[in-house]
Design an enzyme around this catalytic site. Structure first.
Site: not given
Ligand code: SF4
Length: 217
Positions: A121, A139
């Protein structure tokens, strides 16, 4: 499951709701963005933005952060969750940037993921926002929204969510979609109380219809 066409319909309606969606972490350069994203794991952007001005004022470069006393880093970020580990990670990250990458943030996902505290991420956010390299960072908001809308399977891993989004959304919209889905999840399709009754996507969303009928899914 929403097919490509209906996925884009849902995403387009999100764009209309949040035309100004953007990354909310404050950073002046790729190094600061990398540090801010590492600090944001399991913490809010607001809490990170409160701490980073003092951190970046004291340690604006990898060189200075790499030499910083760990107790002082801890002191500057102690309002952020998991601050002890994160302090160690950002110091080690700065050291590795100097040792392996000439003090610059690398521009590939694989290289960024070698840095302490930086996962997939983090790499996708940095590549997209610092260098304009397309990616979809998944996320908690992107994952929840994708699953509620049945863009991907409920059982999908974070990597599978990312792969599904990349298949269903044109590449030139990946970064914009990432920011828009975060805004949509943060301000509308909230984790505990999604605003289904006023949601412009309700006709596309089985989860929303079930919630309004009182059916738990
Ligand atoms: Fe989220 Fe509800 Fe809208 Fe579905 S209808 S996208 S669950 S707010």
């Amino acid at each position: 499951m929403l097919n490509k066409e209906r996925t884009m319909e849902a995403i387009t309606r999100m764009y209309e709701m949040f035309p100004e969606a953007h990354g909310e972490l404050q950073a002046q350069n790729p190094f600061q963005l990398l540090v801010a994203v590492i600090l944001s794991a399991q913490a809010t952007d607001v809490s990170v933005n409160k701490a980073t001005p003092a951190l970046f004022a004291a340690y604006p470069t990898p060189d200075l952060l790499a030499q910083a006393p760990i107790e002082d880093i801890i002191d500057k970020i102690k309002t952020i969750g998991l601050y002890r580990n994160k302090a160690k990670n950002i110091k080690a990250c700065a050291q590795m940037l100097l040792e392996n990458f000439g003090g610059e943030v690398p521009k590939t996902r694989e290289e960024i993921m070698t840095l302490p505290g930086a996962g997939r991420k983090t790499a996708n956010v940095v590549l997209g926002d610092a260098f304009g390299i397309p990616g979809i960072a998944v996320d908690t908001h992107v994952e929840r929204v994708s699953k509620r809308l049945r863009i991907c399977k409920q059982s999908a891993s974070v990597t599978e969510v990312e792969e599904t989004l990349m298949r269903k959304i044109p590449k030139d919209l990946w970064v914009k979609t990432h920011h828009t889905m975060i805004f949509f999840g943060r301000y509308h399709c909230l984790a505990r109380n999604p605003k289904c009754e006023i949601c412009p996507l309700l006709d596309l969303c089985q989860e929303g219809k079930n919630r309004l009928k009182g059916i738990r899914t």
